[in-house]
Scaffold this motif. Structure first.
Motif, short mmCIF file in Angstrom:
data_model
loop_
_atom_site.label_atom_id
_atom_site.label_comp_id
_atom_site.label_asym_id
_atom_site.label_seq_id
_atom_site.Cartn_x
_atom_site.Cartn_y
_atom_site.Cartn_z
N MET A 72 0.84 -1.20 0.00
CA MET A 72 0.00 0.00 0.00
C MET A 72 0.87 1.25 0.00
O MET A 72 0.53 2.26 -0.63
CB MET A 72 -0.94 -0.01 1.20
N VAL A 75 1.65 2.44 -3.43
CA VAL A 75 0.53 3.14 -4.06
C VAL A 75 0.48 4.59 -3.56
O VAL A 75 0.35 5.53 -4.35
CB VAL A 75 -0.80 2.42 -3.76
N ALA A 96 -6.48 10.25 -4.12
CA ALA A 96 -5.83 9.59 -2.98
C ALA A 96 -6.05 10.41 -1.70
O ALA A 96 -6.31 9.83 -0.64
CB ALA A 96 -4.35 9.38 -3.25
N PHE A 159 -11.46 3.60 -4.41
CA PHE A 159 -10.06 3.37 -4.77
C PHE A 159 -9.26 2.94 -3.55
O PHE A 159 -8.45 2.01 -3.62
CB PHE A 159 -9.45 4.62 -5.41
N ALA A 163 -7.48 -0.62 -3.33
CA ALA A 163 -6.03 -0.65 -3.13
C ALA A 163 -5.67 -1.43 -1.88
O ALA A 163 -4.70 -2.21 -1.87
CB ALA A 163 -5.48 0.77 -3.07
N ALA A 166 -6.31 -5.17 -2.62
CA ALA A 166 -5.27 -5.66 -3.53
C ALA A 166 -3.93 -5.79 -2.82
O ALA A 166 -3.17 -6.74 -3.08
CB ALA A 166 -5.14 -4.72 -4.73
N SER A 167 -3.63 -4.87 -1.90
CA SER A 167 -2.35 -4.95 -1.19
C SER A 167 -2.27 -6.22 -0.35
O SER A 167 -1.20 -6.83 -0.24
CB SER A 167 -2.11 -3.70 -0.34
#
Length: 180
Positions: A72, A75, A96, A159, A163, A166-167
């Motif tokens: 993370m 990102v 973000a 998002f 994220a 996914a991390s």
């Protein structure tokens, strides 16, 4: 006062990465142990959540969580860099910032619902939300802040969620664990 032609300074753009690092240090120090202690209570309070989710949550160890935090971090570092290189104009960076601030509000809502400390709630109140509000104010004064439409805020929060998920998947793969 800055004009719309001026760039936003590094304190604002790189500040996202710094604020994230402080926040995730709290989470890294507290999440695995907190989950092990509280999954039974969460399971009873949220019976609609599938059992597989509770098994996975209760088995999160510090090594896997640290790997996910590292993923993370890449990102967030990319978003901060995009913000810095664009003078704060980057849609990726601004999304973000929005997602990070809303993520902090989710932490505070979780602590309120749990009526107790939850990982991330301390730094959400003193770092995450104040940073996001301050950064948005600086971007607005510089004339580079995109209007915050509800759809954009939802995109920023989505998002952040994607994220984060996914991390964790990437961290499990990096550690050669089976991903279900």
């Amino acid at each position: 006062m800055e004009t719309g032609n001026e760039r936003v300074g590094g304190a604002v753009t790189v500040g996202l990465l710094a604020a994230w690092a402080v926040h995730d240090a709290e989470e890294l120090a507290t999440v695995p142990g907190w989950l092990r202690r509280n999954v039974p209570q969460l399971r009873s309070r949220l019976p609609a959540v599938p059992e597989a989710v509770w098994r996975r949550a209760g088995s999160v160890d510090r090594r896997r969580f640290a790997a996910a935090v590292g993923v993370m971090g890449t990102v967030v570092a990319a978003a901060s860099a995009a913000g810095h290189l664009s003078g704060g104009r980057s849609a990726f960076y601004q999304s973000a910032v929005d997602g990070f601030g809303l993520h902090g509000l989710v932490h505070l809502a979780q602590a309120a619902a749990f009526r107790s400390y939850t990982p991330g709630s301390v730094t959400s109140s003193v770092v995450v939300v104040p940073y996001a509000l301050w950064a948005r104010g600086r971007l607005r004064r510089a004339g580079v802040l995109r209007p915050a439409r509800p759809r954009d805020l939802a995109t920023g929060l989505a998002f952040a969620g994607v994220a984060m998920a996914a991390s964790h998947v990437i961290a499990r793969r990096l550690l050669f664990e089976r991903v279900q």
